[in-house]
Design an enzyme around this catalytic site. Sequence first.
Site, PDB file in Angstrom:
ATOM      1  N   ASP A 241      -6.978  52.109 -21.921  1.00 45.21           N
ATOM      2  CA  ASP A 241      -8.164  51.417 -22.422  1.00 45.21           C
ATOM      3  C   ASP A 241      -7.802  49.952 -22.678  1.00 45.21           C
ATOM      4  O   ASP A 241      -6.621  49.586 -22.665  1.00 45.21           O
ATOM      5  CB  ASP A 241      -8.636  52.093 -23.713  1.00 45.21           C
ATOM      6  CG  ASP A 241     -10.053  51.714 -24.114  1.00 45.21           C
ATOM      7  OD1 ASP A 241     -10.766  51.103 -23.288  1.00 45.21           O
ATOM      8  OD2 ASP A 241     -10.451  52.026 -25.246  1.00 45.21           O
TER       9      ASP A 241
ATOM     10  N   GLU B 201      -8.795  45.287 -19.473  1.00 38.69           N
ATOM     11  CA  GLU B 201      -9.463  44.279 -18.630  1.00 38.69           C
ATOM     12  C   GLU B 201      -8.576  43.064 -18.327  1.00 38.69           C
ATOM     13  O   GLU B 201      -8.729  42.504 -17.231  1.00 38.69           O
ATOM     14  CB  GLU B 201     -10.758  43.835 -19.298  1.00 38.69           C
ATOM     15  CG  GLU B 201     -11.838  44.891 -19.347  1.00 38.69           C
ATOM     16  CD  GLU B 201     -11.561  45.964 -20.380  1.00 38.69           C
ATOM     17  OE1 GLU B 201     -11.962  47.114 -20.145  1.00 38.69           O
ATOM     18  OE2 GLU B 201     -10.922  45.654 -21.412  1.00 38.69           O
TER      19      GLU B 201
ATOM     20  N   ASP C   9     -18.143  51.675 -22.985  1.00 40.28           N
ATOM     21  CA  ASP C   9     -18.816  51.835 -24.272  1.00 40.28           C
ATOM     22  C   ASP C   9     -20.334  51.858 -24.129  1.00 40.28           C
ATOM     23  O   ASP C   9     -21.033  50.898 -24.483  1.00 40.28           O
ATOM     24  CB  ASP C   9     -18.388  50.724 -25.224  1.00 40.28           C
ATOM     25  CG  ASP C   9     -16.911  50.810 -25.585  1.00 40.28           C
ATOM     26  OD1 ASP C   9     -16.325  51.887 -25.404  1.00 40.28           O
ATOM     27  OD2 ASP C   9     -16.350  49.797 -26.035  1.00 40.28           O
TER      28      ASP C   9
END
Length: 817
Positions: free
Chosen positions: A402, A405, A480
Amino acid sequence: MHTSETIHPDQMEGHSEFAFRDLGAYSRVEQREVSVTVHTAESNMTFWYIAPGMLRIACKLKGDSTAIVPTEALLPYMPEAGWKVSEYSDRLELQGGLYRIVMDKSSLTMQIEYAEQKNCGTYKLSNAGSLVRFNGKMLEDAAIYGLGETTGYLNKRGERYTMWNSDVFDPHVPDMESLYQSIPFLIQHTACGSFGLFVDHPGKLIVDLREEQDAYSIQTENGEMDLYVIAGPKLKDVVSGFTNLTGKMQLPPLWSLGYQQSRFSYMNQEEVLQLAGTFREKQIPCDVIYLDIHYMDEYKVFTFDPVRFPDPKGMIQKLKTMGIRIVPIVDPGVKVEQGYEPYEQGVDQGYFCEKPDGEPFVGNVWPGASVFPDFTDEAVRQWWGALHRFYVDHGITGVWNDMNEPSVFNSATKTMDADVLHQNGGNVKTHEDIHNLYGMLMSKATYEGLERLLGGERPFVLTRAGCAGIQRYAAVWTGDNRSYWEHMELFISMGMNLGLSGVPFTGADIGGFMHHASGELLVRWTQLGVFTPFFRNHSAIETRRQEPWTFGDQVEVICRKYIELRYMLLPYLYSLFHASTLNGLPIMRPLVLEYPDDPRTFQLSDQFLLGADVLVAPVCRPGKEVRTVYLPDGIWYDFWTEARYVGGQHIMANAPLETLPLFVKAGAVVPFTSVRQHTDEARWTNLNIHVFGLGESDGQYDSASGEFSLYEDDGISDAYKQGASSELKINFEEKGSLATVNCKIEGNGSDADFKTLMFTFHALSFIPVGIQGISQLHSPEHLEEQRAGWYYDKQDNHLVVKLTFAGDAGFEFVIEG
């Protein structure tokens, strides 16, 4: 919170449109063994023929003589030789393999044709400083698919997206231009055929399908454009061709296809064990529980909090005896802390991303001040992968990546600074240049590290961020989302377009991550999730809990029923996964993939196919007990009632809360197994292969046929790569008063000398009177007692055939009416 002040005329920034211009006058053409380069006053355009159906065009502005190197998104390839160049006063004609490119010398407009004049588009390149723009014409009736994880409907025509992996906590709405995954691959499709375009560019890239009605543009910012054309001609050819370029999914462990439960966060060891016990007590199947960031000691990766999780190894071992695995979250941010071993090692070896002055880049994430591994360097990936021994030694075989990015809390851009340097295998690049690669390379490091450590057991990696090629290393969930009905519906288009973009193992947070789910929403989302490749319920801290039993008995009963259906369908689903590793096609499919000539499928965003023959039409609005469903060509059966419908029409499907509209096509072969509380091995026992017949001969349809390859292996090891697997290839045909089933067995993966199979035939168009070599029995109970036989239920028009066969032989039987 933004208010109307945001759009006050005095507050708005002036809009400036860059003045794009031609790439300069044509200069000369240069032919080499495997490429052709067209030189203009301001650029070089080089053409390569990569493989049948695939063309590469690399454009580079003058002033930089280095070649454009394909990124890690692609698999290695070898261009083919044999170009032919014909130069005329007004044009160039370039012939490479089956491609023909006609370039106008004055405008540099390109017409690309493939194999007997198939049109693959008209294009023009232009620039404004270092910005390079690629313009292409859209046919009037063309739909645009692909582009990975993007908001909006299935058809992307009329939209605009910025490919820049972003941590987006705001609600995902149609005008959200960037999310966590960036895959600049689009497919232009008409009833006459399809072709694809992919830009291999890991920096910021804009795809604009909105500005002009009959054209689109793709824009990069670094003076380069590296474009791949994939000719098709069929939609499936384009998708398979793209995965030949970027790679195919590796076969995941079977347990990763089961139901999975998560929350941000299950706070301690006692809560996790209680959760697992509740699943088993309530007889709700479950294979995985996730640990979010609170399992860590001060949010430091490769640690367990000693107070919350005093005995993680013992907890994990106990869960394994219950058939439940743990998947922990692992973020890229490594806490800056003296004495913390991963930090100390990385600093000593120079493994963290650095600023131009040679100092590590430091940014705040969950642990506070953190540094970030440079995953573009092979040595760093090896080191990061080896750190996962911490988890493997605890009995963990799957990891959740997670924040990759990468997300950075204290940066104006919410990611690493643009001037951060990456070693990139010796070809140093700034973060601005390769931002979109970071998440994929982290997942690569994680997957390959686990693969080395597990000694033959298949790893599982789940990632939030990625780019083209991510399917080689990880499953993808869409980040999300929120407990909105609109977000449930939004995922259907997201999942289908991710599949068309080469990423088959996808899903969304069931029930929604933020906001507060209702019992009705959880039921409808669980019904949808059963038929998505990745099936995980996940919710955020301080939201209403949404485990299957939290909304009362009715919701619990319905959720259990559908989760059980998922486990019954595992032979079908796992076989689709295996097929995808070979052909690159998605598991969750838009109807247009199977019915590319039917314009009514081009825009369908709220229903999909699981494989080729199971049609899923989720209910995406509260209080609805009926919905419109489009049934394409063929005969279709309501899965629940077996009502028969002729395709090519819209119908109204009843959908009370306990019913998901679900249809199966005549000719379909769908293997089921019995319900278990968790997955075991994928050598299927208690198989019941459901086959759907013609129902009646009505003149329009006088036959039904289908096929399916039922795949088996141990479900967990990589022994299948050495041939320890088998496939039962089932062919069914019904015509007139005969139905034939032919089964061929391939491979050597079965441990049993024989296997008992049940076939259940639905809606044959005739009453069966005999099956040569198999005895008729007079009750289901008698059939259960025998090793072989058949029984016909006149009331339901079900024929049940039971037989036992040797594990290395094929067989055939003919049903006579």
